[in-house]
Write a protein that holds these residues in place. Structure first.
Motif, PDB file in Angstrom:
ATOM      1  N   ARG A   1       0.806  -1.226   0.000  1.00  0.00           N
ATOM      2  CA  ARG A   1       0.000   0.000   0.000  1.00  0.00           C
ATOM      3  C   ARG A   1       0.834   1.268   0.000  1.00  0.00           C
ATOM      4  O   ARG A   1       0.299   2.361   0.085  1.00  0.00           O
TER       5      ARG A   1
ATOM      6  N   GLN B   1      -0.013   5.721   9.981  1.00  0.00           N
ATOM      7  CA  GLN B   1      -1.008   5.029  10.802  1.00  0.00           C
ATOM      8  C   GLN B   1      -2.412   5.123  10.217  1.00  0.00           C
ATOM      9  O   GLN B   1      -3.297   4.376  10.599  1.00  0.00           O
ATOM     10  N   GLU B   2      -2.605   6.037   9.282  1.00  0.00           N
ATOM     11  CA  GLU B   2      -3.925   6.124   8.656  1.00  0.00           C
ATOM     12  C   GLU B   2      -4.028   5.163   7.476  1.00  0.00           C
ATOM     13  O   GLU B   2      -5.069   4.577   7.231  1.00  0.00           O
ATOM     14  N   ARG B   3      -2.937   4.991   6.748  1.00  0.00           N
ATOM     15  CA  ARG B   3      -2.982   4.158   5.533  1.00  0.00           C
ATOM     16  C   ARG B   3      -2.701   2.676   5.779  1.00  0.00           C
ATOM     17  O   ARG B   3      -3.073   1.828   4.976  1.00  0.00           O
ATOM     18  N   CYS B   4      -2.017   2.367   6.872  1.00  0.00           N
ATOM     19  CA  CYS B   4      -1.680   0.965   7.136  1.00  0.00           C
ATOM     20  C   CYS B   4      -2.956   0.156   7.319  1.00  0.00           C
ATOM     21  O   CYS B   4      -3.889   0.602   7.968  1.00  0.00           O
ATOM     22  N   ARG B   5      -2.992  -1.031   6.719  1.00  0.00           N
ATOM     23  CA  ARG B   5      -4.160  -1.899   6.887  1.00  0.00           C
ATOM     24  C   ARG B   5      -3.790  -3.213   7.581  1.00  0.00           C
ATOM     25  O   ARG B   5      -4.518  -4.200   7.480  1.00  0.00           O
TER      26      ARG B   5
END
Ligand code: SF4
Ligand code: SF4
Ligand code: SF4
Lengths: 343, 419
Positions: free
Chosen positions: B190, B206-210
């Motif tokens: 990602r 921390q917003e984009r990590c899945r």
């Protein structure tokens, strides 16, 4: 290239063409799912509801994701059986697939959830089937087994790590159960503070509503825009998961459905026990979704309307040309084989 | 895959992204010889960043006892084994070609495969995902030495002596290496991991990590960690607010990270080095990190053959067997140990700067002092001078001043216990 290899090349080309000709109709391309029309509420939380029997199930074949790394040749889920219902207001899709193990947790580093996804293009054409493409966004509904389980009881740290012992967590609120204590300040739950939907302590639905426009661009829609409902149960090695949403939506990242149109739709499934997550998955091709005409509430399932030509299928004339081409290549190959070798 | 130049292995190597470099790089030198295994660094990081729910087994800084200790358990053995297997499968004998050492290849040329080059064709990086249980014991095998081969109960009747102890252990203190070519970043499907242009610090968005944990799988040093409670991965943030100079204590100049600044053993020196467009360190003989890594060459990268170009450098322990050290720090070990054992006048002065100010030191100067000692080291005469070393902060202000000989006051005999 000498005369001996020439016929072999011809035959290989021919074989490839033949395989192409044969598998195209057998692959998920050209399949049509018909959402049967019913009146009244849809069975959005009832996988055994008799209404589902009014629909024709379509087996959508899945194959390993081999386009973007990590490739996943060992993808476990081979097909998903899809049924659809609509009542003019809402759409419900029932997805069934085989999975020997129920994996509904992702608290430990080495546990991965089972999950399944439905994908619609947000543009008139069909963007790339894997996550869409730039300028060709897709709307993805992603059901997660752990979110489903959390609706009943959120997995606790004590369950994940039976011997856990922590004296205290600074800045957590007082609570009889330390391991469930809330934080007034989410700074200490970094991803939650950053607004990551995955990190939210509660999810109203087990389905995440997302948008993507190519590999690596998958983005959760804002919490207020999460409007896909879901319900899933695992029994005897089979997951059955229902997705439901209103046909209309005012959000630009949501598919808007009108019953008189045919839509492309694709599916993907992940087997948590096999470590599947992200691109490590099994995916389908685009298939068609159409809406059955309104039926009398008590009438048995209407005979399936002749499927509308699949938007992605080749027209007849194209098949004929391909066939003639194949024949020519075959003849060419045979001719080359029969020619005397002059060398 | 594009090719990028990795000076630690002296050659270009495959990496999924084209070569690009930050203007400055967060880096540090850890002097293994001086670590007392007190874990103050570990506690400082925990008390700053990882004390909340879901971070129970997360130790962004850890200190493990080599050769047996490791956190997560067996991370090094497992990564090395994977690489070995890949070499066998490819029929490659990994070797360092020392004949080709040069300015852009100070340790020579590594002819084996790196982790991106050895990756399975389905993957970007060769790696493995540690199990949940492997994160349990951050200090398992603490202070466990190898057995003395000759004596009963594994004890040596003769004690230990340099150059190589027969029964040995040493501490290995580890944080994220803020690698030049991070394996974690390469593996993230990602692009949720990024390397900051201003200081080379590697962070997980921390917003984009899945929470896919591809980075946990890929980082050979196992310095990205999964936080199930928030469903995403986290890692050492290099105390970036301090590095940015945001702490009022330092008056706007970059400050050493927490784990670096607390070290009672005074083993750590943390700073920012200037990076040229081609990825090399801009020549700065008066920068203490540049001096230690590129001029004295006493500080070496950990497992350079992994190919991530880590930015934490270690002064190897003098007493450990050389083959063990070579597999860990590469072929520069023998020279590093030799130079550290009998330090040059300048090196001895620079070594005084460790852990003496919280401000990052950007330049040092030495004022020469008198000869104070002359002894034999390894059969050669070694002279010690009481020089004074001065460290300057990012704004060129004097931050610290030290002499090689520590000031000493002898109490009169009639007052032996005065306080
Ligand atoms: S040490 Fe690991 S986590 Fe840190 S930058 Fe390098 S590869 Fe990434
Ligand atoms: S640099 Fe900061 S965040 Fe990283 S290990 Fe040290 S204290 Fe922890
Ligand atoms: S604080 Fe310093 S001396 Fe103590 S364990 Fe950490 S690195 Fe070693």
């Amino acid at each position: 290239m000498n005369r001996h290899t020439l016929p072999i090349v011809f035959l290989v080309v021919l074989a490839a063409l033949a395989v192409g000709l044969r598998t195209a109709p057998l692959s998920s391309q050209g399949l049509t799912i018909t959402a049967a029309a019913v009146e009244g509420a849809l069975p959005v939380n009832a996988v055994d509801d008799p209404l589902w029997q009014r629909t024709t199930a379509v087996d959508v074949p899945l194959s390993a994701q081999m386009i973007a790394k990590p490739f996943w040749p060992t993808a476990k889920v081979k097909s998903i059986r899809v049924r659809g219902l609509h009542n003019g207001q809402d759409l419900a899709l029932l997805l069934e697939w085989n999975d020997d193990t129920r994996n509904d947790a992702s608290l430990r580093v080495d546990e991965f959830r089972d999950s399944v996804a439905v994908q619609f293009p947000l543009v008139a054409a069909q963007p790339f089937v894997c996550m869409g493409q730039q300028g060709g966004n897709v709307n993805i509904w992603h059901w997660k087994a752990d979110w489903q389980a959390a609706l009943v009881a959120r997995r606790t740290l004590q369950a994940a790590h039976p011997n856990i012992y922590v004296d205290y967590y600074p800045f957590a609120e007082a609570d009889d159960n330390l391991y469930a204590a809330a934080y007034a300040d989410t700074t200490y739950l970094t991803a939650e503070a950053a607004g990551n939907l995955l990190a939210m302590p509660v999810h109203a639905s087990p389905v995440e509503d997302l948008v993507a426009g190519g590999f690596g661009t998958l983005t959760s829609q804002p919490a207020a825009a999460q409007n896909v409902q879901g319900y899933g149960v695992w029994q005897n090695g089979v997951w059955r998961v229902i997705f439901s949403r209103g046909l209309r939506s005012n959000e630009s990242d949501d598919i808007v459905l009108t019953p008189d149109q045919v839509y492309a739709v694709a599916f993907a499934a992940w087997d948590g026990a096999n470590g599947e997550r992200n691109g490590a998955k099994a995916t389908s091709q685009w298939v068609s979704l159409q809406f059955g005409a309104a039926a009398a509430p008590t009438a048995p399932a209407a005979p399936e309307a002749p499927s509308a030509p699949a938007p992605m299928g080749l027209p007849l004339w194209a098949w004929i040309i391909l066939g003639v081409l194949g024949l020519l290549i075959l003849l060419g190959g045979l001719f080359a084989l029969l020619l005397p070798d002059r060398t | 895959m594009p090719d990028v130049y990795n000076w630690q292995i002296g050659r270009t190597m495959a990496y999924p992204y084209p070569e690009a470099h930050p203007r400055r790089q967060f880096a540090a030198v850890f002097n293994i010889n001086r670590c007392i295994g007190c874990q103050t660094c570990t506690g400082a990081c925990k008390a700053t960043w990882t004390f909340s729910r879901g971070q129970e087994t997360m130790w962004w800084n850890n200190v493990e006892t080599k050769p047996y200790g490791s956190y997560p358990q067996h991370w090094d053995v497992k990564a090395l084994q994977l690489l070995d297997e890949a070499h066998q499968a490819a029929g490659v004998q990994p070797r360092w070609d020392r004949g080709q050492t040069g300015e852009r290849a100070p340790y020579g040329v590594y002819n084996g495969l790196t982790l991106t080059e050895a990756a399975d064709p389905n993957e970007v990086v060769l790696g493995y995902l540690p199990t949940d249980a492997e994160w349990r014991y951050p200090n398992f095998y603490e202070d466990t030495s190898t057995a003395y081969p000759g004596g009963p109960f594994g004890l040596s009747p003769d004690g230990a002596a340099l150059p190589e102890h027969q029964a040995w252990f040493f501490y290995l203190m580890r944080v994220c290496n803020h690698c030049t070519y991070p394996a974690c970043l390469a593996a993230c499907p990602r692009k949720a991991i990024y390397k900051r242009e201003e200081d080379g610090i590697v962070l997980i968005d921390q917003e984009r990590c899945r929470g896919y944990r591809k980075c946990v799988e890929a980082c050979p040093y196992k310095k990205t960690m999964y936080r199930g409670v928030t469903q995403v991965s986290e890692k050492c943030v290099a105390c970036y607010p301090r590095v940015e100079g945001a702490d009022p204590l330092t008056d706007g100049v970059p400050m050493e990270a927490r784990c670096m600044a607390v070290c009672p053993g005074k083993i750590r020196l943390n700073g920012l080095v200037e990076i040229a467009e081609d990825g090399s360190w801009v020549e700065a003989p008066q920068h203490p990190l540049y001096y230690l890594v590129h001029i004295a060459q006493v500080a070496l990268p950990l497992y350079p053959q992994f190919g991530t170009e880590p930015n934490i450098y270690y002064i190897p322990p003098r007493w450990a067997p050389r083959p063990y050290l070579r597999q860990m720090f590469g072929p520069g070990v023998d020279q590093a140990v030799e130079r550290y054992t009998a330090p040059s006048r300048e090196l001895l002065a620079v070594l005084q700067l460790f852990r003496t100010t919280q401000k990052m030191i950007f330049r040092f100067e030495i004022e020469e002092g008198p000869l104070v000692r002359e002894v034999a080291v390894n059969g050669k005469t070694w002279q010690m001078y009481n020089d004074t070393v001065i460290g300057f902060d990012a704004k060129g202000r004097e931050a610290v001043r030290l002499s090689v000989v520590e000031p000493l006051h002898e109490r009169p005999p009639e007052r032996p216990n005065s306080i």
